[in-house]
Design a protein around this motif. Structure first.
Motif, PDB file in Angstrom:
ATOM      1  N   LYS A  96       0.822  -1.207   0.000  1.00 53.98           N
ATOM      2  CA  LYS A  96       0.000   0.000   0.000  1.00 53.98           C
ATOM      3  C   LYS A  96       0.857   1.259   0.000  1.00 53.98           C
ATOM      4  O   LYS A  96       0.519   2.251  -0.624  1.00 53.98           O
ATOM      5  CB  LYS A  96      -0.924   0.017   1.208  1.00 53.98           C
ATOM      6  N   ASN A 149       6.878  -3.582  -3.135  1.00 49.79           N
ATOM      7  CA  ASN A 149       5.751  -4.411  -2.710  1.00 49.79           C
ATOM      8  C   ASN A 149       6.005  -5.144  -1.397  1.00 49.79           C
ATOM      9  O   ASN A 149       5.076  -5.681  -0.801  1.00 49.79           O
ATOM     10  CB  ASN A 149       5.390  -5.414  -3.805  1.00 49.79           C
ATOM     11  N   ILE A 176       5.187   6.915   0.851  1.00 50.46           N
ATOM     12  CA  ILE A 176       4.179   7.442  -0.070  1.00 50.46           C
ATOM     13  C   ILE A 176       3.247   6.294  -0.472  1.00 50.46           C
ATOM     14  O   ILE A 176       3.605   5.132  -0.426  1.00 50.46           O
ATOM     15  CB  ILE A 176       4.810   8.076  -1.324  1.00 50.46           C
ATOM     16  N   ARG A 177       2.046   6.656  -0.849  1.00 46.19           N
ATOM     17  CA  ARG A 177       1.047   5.684  -1.288  1.00 46.19           C
ATOM     18  C   ARG A 177       1.413   5.201  -2.692  1.00 46.19           C
ATOM     19  O   ARG A 177       1.776   5.974  -3.556  1.00 46.19           O
ATOM     20  CB  ARG A 177      -0.334   6.307  -1.300  1.00 46.19           C
ATOM     21  N   ILE A 178       1.324   3.892  -2.895  1.00 51.20           N
ATOM     22  CA  ILE A 178       1.575   3.296  -4.215  1.00 51.20           C
ATOM     23  C   ILE A 178       0.346   3.530  -5.085  1.00 51.20           C
ATOM     24  O   ILE A 178      -0.781   3.240  -4.680  1.00 51.20           O
ATOM     25  CB  ILE A 178       1.885   1.790  -4.108  1.00 51.20           C
ATOM     26  N   GLN A 179       0.566   4.050  -6.259  1.00 46.36           N
ATOM     27  CA  GLN A 179      -0.524   4.282  -7.215  1.00 46.36           C
ATOM     28  C   GLN A 179      -0.841   2.988  -7.934  1.00 46.36           C
ATOM     29  O   GLN A 179       0.023   2.360  -8.514  1.00 46.36           O
ATOM     30  CB  GLN A 179      -0.114   5.350  -8.242  1.00 46.36           C
ATOM     31  N   ASN A 180      -2.089   2.569  -7.883  1.00 48.02           N
ATOM     32  CA  ASN A 180      -2.503   1.332  -8.572  1.00 48.02           C
ATOM     33  C   ASN A 180      -3.120   1.623  -9.894  1.00 48.02           C
ATOM     34  O   ASN A 180      -3.697   2.535 -10.205  1.00 48.02           O
ATOM     35  CB  ASN A 180      -3.474   0.537  -7.706  1.00 48.02           C
TER      36      ASN A 180
END
Length: 97
Positions: free
Chosen positions: A14, A73, A93-97
């Protein structure tokens, strides 16, 4: 030494660490702090060297090793790497999906 507070998420993938290579002094505190082996120290790449600001170029002249992410990941967002970095070079930071 300040006690570290872990907020590890049971699920990985995430958030991920983002390393400001201009701030990274290659002190390696983040490597043993990470329980998931997300980070490694290695010599800065020529491409990344070109992106450094003047402060980063000076730091890199004396210590060319920087922290790099092995696999974003694997990160469980515990924030231990952020807490131990004396240079404040890491943030999550937030992972962009």
């Amino acid at each position: 030494m300040k006690a570290l507070k872990s907020n590890c998420d049971a699920n990985s993938g995430k958030l991920m660490p983002l390393i400001n290579l201009s701030n990274c002094g290659g002190k390696e505190d983040c490597i043993p702090a990470c329980p998931y082996d997300v980070l490694e120290m290695r010599t800065i790449t020529p491409e990344d060297r070109l992106k450094l600001n003047i402060k980063g170029k000076i730091k890199t002249f004396f210590k060319p090793k920087k922290a790099y992410i092995t696999d974003p990941n694997l990160c469980h967002a515990c924030g231990l790497c952020v807490q131990v970095c004396p240079e404040k070079a890491i943030k999550l930071i937030r992972i962009q999906n």
